[in-house]
Write a protein that holds these residues in place. Structure first.
Motif, PDB file in Angstrom:
ATOM      1  N   TYR A  33       3.766  20.609 -13.547  1.00  0.00           N
ATOM      2  CA  TYR A  33       3.190  19.760 -12.700  1.00  0.00           C
ATOM      3  C   TYR A  33       4.001  19.892 -11.219  1.00  0.00           C
ATOM      4  O   TYR A  33       5.098  20.519 -11.220  1.00  0.00           O
ATOM      5  CB  TYR A  33       4.153  18.466 -13.342  1.00  0.00           C
ATOM      6  CG  TYR A  33       3.821  18.210 -14.650  1.00  0.00           C
ATOM      7  CD1 TYR A  33       4.560  18.637 -15.648  1.00  0.00           C
ATOM      8  CD2 TYR A  33       2.932  16.873 -14.794  1.00  0.00           C
ATOM      9  CE1 TYR A  33       4.517  18.185 -16.800  1.00  0.00           C
ATOM     10  CE2 TYR A  33       2.643  16.814 -16.261  1.00  0.00           C
ATOM     11  CZ  TYR A  33       3.298  17.143 -17.308  1.00  0.00           C
ATOM     12  OH  TYR A  33       3.138  17.154 -18.483  1.00  0.00           O
ATOM     13  N   TYR A  35       5.340  17.665  -7.951  1.00  0.00           N
ATOM     14  CA  TYR A  35       5.693  16.400  -7.478  1.00  0.00           C
ATOM     15  C   TYR A  35       5.990  16.424  -5.883  1.00  0.00           C
ATOM     16  O   TYR A  35       6.693  17.407  -5.564  1.00  0.00           O
ATOM     17  CB  TYR A  35       6.803  15.756  -7.981  1.00  0.00           C
ATOM     18  CG  TYR A  35       6.540  15.162  -9.512  1.00  0.00           C
ATOM     19  CD1 TYR A  35       6.303  15.835 -10.739  1.00  0.00           C
ATOM     20  CD2 TYR A  35       6.237  13.618  -9.561  1.00  0.00           C
ATOM     21  CE1 TYR A  35       6.023  15.168 -11.671  1.00  0.00           C
ATOM     22  CE2 TYR A  35       5.669  13.079 -10.541  1.00  0.00           C
ATOM     23  CZ  TYR A  35       5.828  13.866 -11.909  1.00  0.00           C
ATOM     24  OH  TYR A  35       5.472  13.478 -13.247  1.00  0.00           O
ATOM     25  N   PRO A  43       9.733  10.600  -7.144  1.00  0.00           N
ATOM     26  CA  PRO A  43       8.955  11.580  -6.881  1.00  0.00           C
ATOM     27  C   PRO A  43       7.558  10.974  -7.265  1.00  0.00           C
ATOM     28  O   PRO A  43       7.356  10.189  -7.972  1.00  0.00           O
ATOM     29  CB  PRO A  43       9.490  12.662  -8.029  1.00  0.00           C
ATOM     30  CG  PRO A  43      10.726  12.265  -8.433  1.00  0.00           C
ATOM     31  CD  PRO A  43      10.759  10.818  -7.766  1.00  0.00           C
ATOM     32  N   LEU A  45       3.458  12.221  -8.298  1.00  0.00           N
ATOM     33  CA  LEU A  45       2.656  13.345  -8.982  1.00  0.00           C
ATOM     34  C   LEU A  45       1.539  13.631  -8.018  1.00  0.00           C
ATOM     35  O   LEU A  45       0.809  12.994  -7.849  1.00  0.00           O
ATOM     36  CB  LEU A  45       2.506  12.728 -10.127  1.00  0.00           C
ATOM     37  CG  LEU A  45       1.178  14.031 -11.032  1.00  0.00           C
ATOM     38  CD1 LEU A  45       2.234  15.180 -11.292  1.00  0.00           C
ATOM     39  CD2 LEU A  45       0.911  13.326 -12.372  1.00  0.00           C
ATOM     40  N   GLN A  48      -1.331  18.331 -12.249  1.00  0.00           N
ATOM     41  CA  GLN A  48      -0.929  18.626 -13.613  1.00  0.00           C
ATOM     42  C   GLN A  48      -1.717  19.698 -13.694  1.00  0.00           C
ATOM     43  O   GLN A  48      -2.967  19.612 -13.836  1.00  0.00           O
ATOM     44  CB  GLN A  48      -1.090  17.506 -14.295  1.00  0.00           C
ATOM     45  CG  GLN A  48      -0.554  17.638 -15.726  1.00  0.00           C
ATOM     46  CD  GLN A  48      -0.930  16.610 -16.734  1.00  0.00           C
ATOM     47  OE1 GLN A  48      -0.884  15.426 -16.260  1.00  0.00           O
ATOM     48  NE2 GLN A  48      -0.653  16.873 -17.982  1.00  0.00           N
ATOM     49  N   ASP A  56      -5.246  17.111 -13.668  1.00  0.00           N
ATOM     50  CA  ASP A  56      -5.172  15.699 -13.089  1.00  0.00           C
ATOM     51  C   ASP A  56      -4.925  16.186 -11.414  1.00  0.00           C
ATOM     52  O   ASP A  56      -3.770  16.753 -11.500  1.00  0.00           O
ATOM     53  CB  ASP A  56      -4.494  14.787 -13.356  1.00  0.00           C
ATOM     54  CG  ASP A  56      -4.430  13.403 -12.603  1.00  0.00           C
ATOM     55  OD1 ASP A  56      -3.824  12.518 -13.099  1.00  0.00           O
ATOM     56  OD2 ASP A  56      -4.980  13.649 -11.566  1.00  0.00           O
ATOM     57  N   GLN A  59      -4.278  12.735  -7.110  1.00  0.00           N
ATOM     58  CA  GLN A  59      -3.312  12.366  -5.834  1.00  0.00           C
ATOM     59  C   GLN A  59      -3.195  13.523  -5.035  1.00  0.00           C
ATOM     60  O   GLN A  59      -2.114  13.244  -4.322  1.00  0.00           O
ATOM     61  CB  GLN A  59      -2.095  11.836  -6.432  1.00  0.00           C
ATOM     62  CG  GLN A  59      -2.245  10.689  -7.379  1.00  0.00           C
ATOM     63  CD  GLN A  59      -1.067   9.483  -7.236  1.00  0.00           C
ATOM     64  OE1 GLN A  59      -0.976   9.127  -6.356  1.00  0.00           O
ATOM     65  NE2 GLN A  59      -0.598   9.354  -8.299  1.00  0.00           N
ATOM     66  N   LEU A  91       8.768  19.254  -5.837  1.00  0.00           N
ATOM     67  CA  LEU A  91       9.427  19.509  -7.157  1.00  0.00           C
ATOM     68  C   LEU A  91       8.418  20.172  -8.078  1.00  0.00           C
ATOM     69  O   LEU A  91       7.118  19.532  -8.299  1.00  0.00           O
ATOM     70  CB  LEU A  91       9.968  18.252  -7.621  1.00  0.00           C
ATOM     71  CG  LEU A  91      11.002  17.574  -6.946  1.00  0.00           C
ATOM     72  CD1 LEU A  91      11.473  15.855  -7.381  1.00  0.00           C
ATOM     73  CD2 LEU A  91      12.500  18.203  -7.212  1.00  0.00           C
ATOM     74  N   ARG A  98       1.403  18.805 -23.895  1.00  0.00           N
ATOM     75  CA  ARG A  98       1.206  17.610 -23.043  1.00  0.00           C
ATOM     76  C   ARG A  98       2.209  16.290 -23.467  1.00  0.00           C
ATOM     77  O   ARG A  98       1.988  15.380 -22.807  1.00  0.00           O
ATOM     78  CB  ARG A  98      -0.158  17.378 -23.387  1.00  0.00           C
ATOM     79  CG  ARG A  98      -1.164  17.849 -22.837  1.00  0.00           C
ATOM     80  CD  ARG A  98      -2.712  17.469 -22.692  1.00  0.00           C
ATOM     81  NE  ARG A  98      -2.797  16.579 -21.814  1.00  0.00           N
ATOM     82  CZ  ARG A  98      -3.874  15.735 -21.474  1.00  0.00           C
ATOM     83  NH1 ARG A  98      -5.113  16.240 -22.212  1.00  0.00           N
ATOM     84  NH2 ARG A  98      -3.907  14.950 -20.745  1.00  0.00           N
ATOM     85  N   GLY A  99       3.157  16.736 -24.247  1.00  0.00           N
ATOM     86  CA  GLY A  99       3.756  15.554 -24.781  1.00  0.00           C
ATOM     87  C   GLY A  99       4.955  15.714 -25.430  1.00  0.00           C
ATOM     88  O   GLY A  99       5.242  15.128 -26.593  1.00  0.00           O
ATOM     89  N   TYR A 104       9.978  16.424 -19.076  1.00  0.00           N
ATOM     90  CA  TYR A 104      10.054  17.487 -18.777  1.00  0.00           C
ATOM     91  C   TYR A 104      11.202  18.161 -18.166  1.00  0.00           C
ATOM     92  O   TYR A 104      12.240  17.333 -18.246  1.00  0.00           O
ATOM     93  CB  TYR A 104       9.250  16.957 -16.963  1.00  0.00           C
ATOM     94  CG  TYR A 104       7.945  16.394 -16.938  1.00  0.00           C
ATOM     95  CD1 TYR A 104       7.721  15.870 -15.697  1.00  0.00           C
ATOM     96  CD2 TYR A 104       7.211  15.961 -17.883  1.00  0.00           C
ATOM     97  CE1 TYR A 104       6.600  15.215 -15.401  1.00  0.00           C
ATOM     98  CE2 TYR A 104       6.078  15.258 -17.804  1.00  0.00           C
ATOM     99  CZ  TYR A 104       5.721  14.623 -16.579  1.00  0.00           C
ATOM    100  OH  TYR A 104       4.714  14.147 -16.317  1.00  0.00           O
TER     101      TYR A 104
END
Lengths: 115, 109
Positions: A33, A35, A43, A45, A48, A56, A59, A91, A98-99, A104
Motif C-alpha cells: 500500500y 499512503y 494517512p 490510502l 493498493q 485499488d 484515490q 508511507l 489481503r487480510g 499492516y
C-alpha cells in the motif's frame, strides 16, 4: 524480520518538478500500500497492490501520480509534475496477504516538501 | 472513508491508565476494530484489534461494547514513550484501512 524500507527519507523539490519514492516491503508480503499523510491529518490510502497487480487506485490522482510494483516486490511511487499541495509524508505498508490478522507493517515514510 | 469518531486530544499522567474512546456507531457485523498509533516521525504501528470480545495483549486492552458501537483502548500504565497519535479504524475482510484524524495522547510526568 526486516521492516518495510523506504527511501529517500526526505526530499525537497520545486513545484512542477518530478520525484520518485521507493519501497521495499517485508519479504513474502504480497500486498503493498501507498499512503499520503498531510501534516495534522491521518494517512490517506492512495493505491493498493496485490503482488504486481493494482487492486485499488481509486484515490490516486492519476493525472500526476503513478505507481508500479514490478515483479511483485519493490514499488515506486512517482509524482510528475509536483504541486505545493503534494507536500506530505508518503508511507508504504505491506501485509502478508489481503487480510492478516495483524494488519499492516508500515515504513517510516518519505517526507516530501514542495517549494 | 473513516467511520470512527475520536476526541482530538487527551492528557494522561505518567503511570496512570490511559483510556482512549472511539465511537463507531455505524459498524457492520463483519468489521473489526483496529487500533494503531503513530509516534512522531514514524509510520503507524499496530496495537491491537478485535471483533466483539474484549482483547488484551502485551501493549494494551481493547474493550468493545456489547452493541459494538463504541470501544475503548486502555494503556494500563502509560509512559512518556506512549505519547503519540492513536487511530481507531474499522476494517472488514482485513482489506483497506481508512484512517481518521486520531487522538493525540499527551503523557505528562
Amino acid at each position: 524480520e526486516a521492516g518495510v524500507a523506504q527511501s529517500p527519507r526526505y526530499k525537497i523539490i520545486e513545484k512542477r518538478q518530478s520525484v520518485a519514492f521507493w519501497c521495499n516491503p517485508i519479504s513474502g508480503h504480497a500486498t503493498l500500500y501507498w499512503y499520503q499523510q498531510i501534516l495534522g491529518q491521518g494517512p490517506k490510502l492512495l493505491i493498493q497492490f496485490q503482488n504486481n497487480g493494482v487492486v485499488d487506485d481509486s484515490q490516486l490522482p492519476k493525472d500526476r501520480f503513478s505507481a508500479e510494483r514490478l515483479k511483485g516486490v519493490d514499488s515506486t511511487l512517482k509524482i510528475q509534475p509536483a504541486k505545493l499541495e503534494d507536500s506530505a509524508v508518503y508511507l508504504c505498508a505491506s501485509s502478508q496477504d489481503r487480510g492478516p490478522l495483524y494488519g499492516y507493517t508500515f515504513g517510516s515514510g518519505t517526507r516530501l516538501t514542495v517549494v | 472513508d473513516a467511520k470512527t469518531t475520536q476526541p482530538p486530544s487527551m492528557d494522561c499522567a505518567e503511570g496512570r491508565a490511559a483510556n482512549l474512546p472511539c465511537n463507531h456507531s455505524t459498524i457492520s457485523g463483519n468489521e473489526y476494530v483496529y487500533w494503531y498509533r503513530q509516534i512522531h516521525s514514524q509510520g503507524p504501528q499496530y496495537i491491537i484489534h478485535g471483533l466483539k470480545n474484549n482483547e488484551t495483549n502485551e501493549m494494551a486492552s481493547l474493550i468493545i461494547t456489547e452493541d459494538r458501537k463504541s470501544s475503548t483502548l486502555i494503556l494500563p500504565h502509560a509512559t512518556l514513550r506512549d505519547t503519540a497519535v492513536y487511530y481507531c479504524i474499522l476494517s472488514y475482510n482485513f482489506n483497506k484501512f481508512y484512517f481518521g484524524s486520531g487522538t493525540k495522547l499527551n503523557v505528562k510526568p
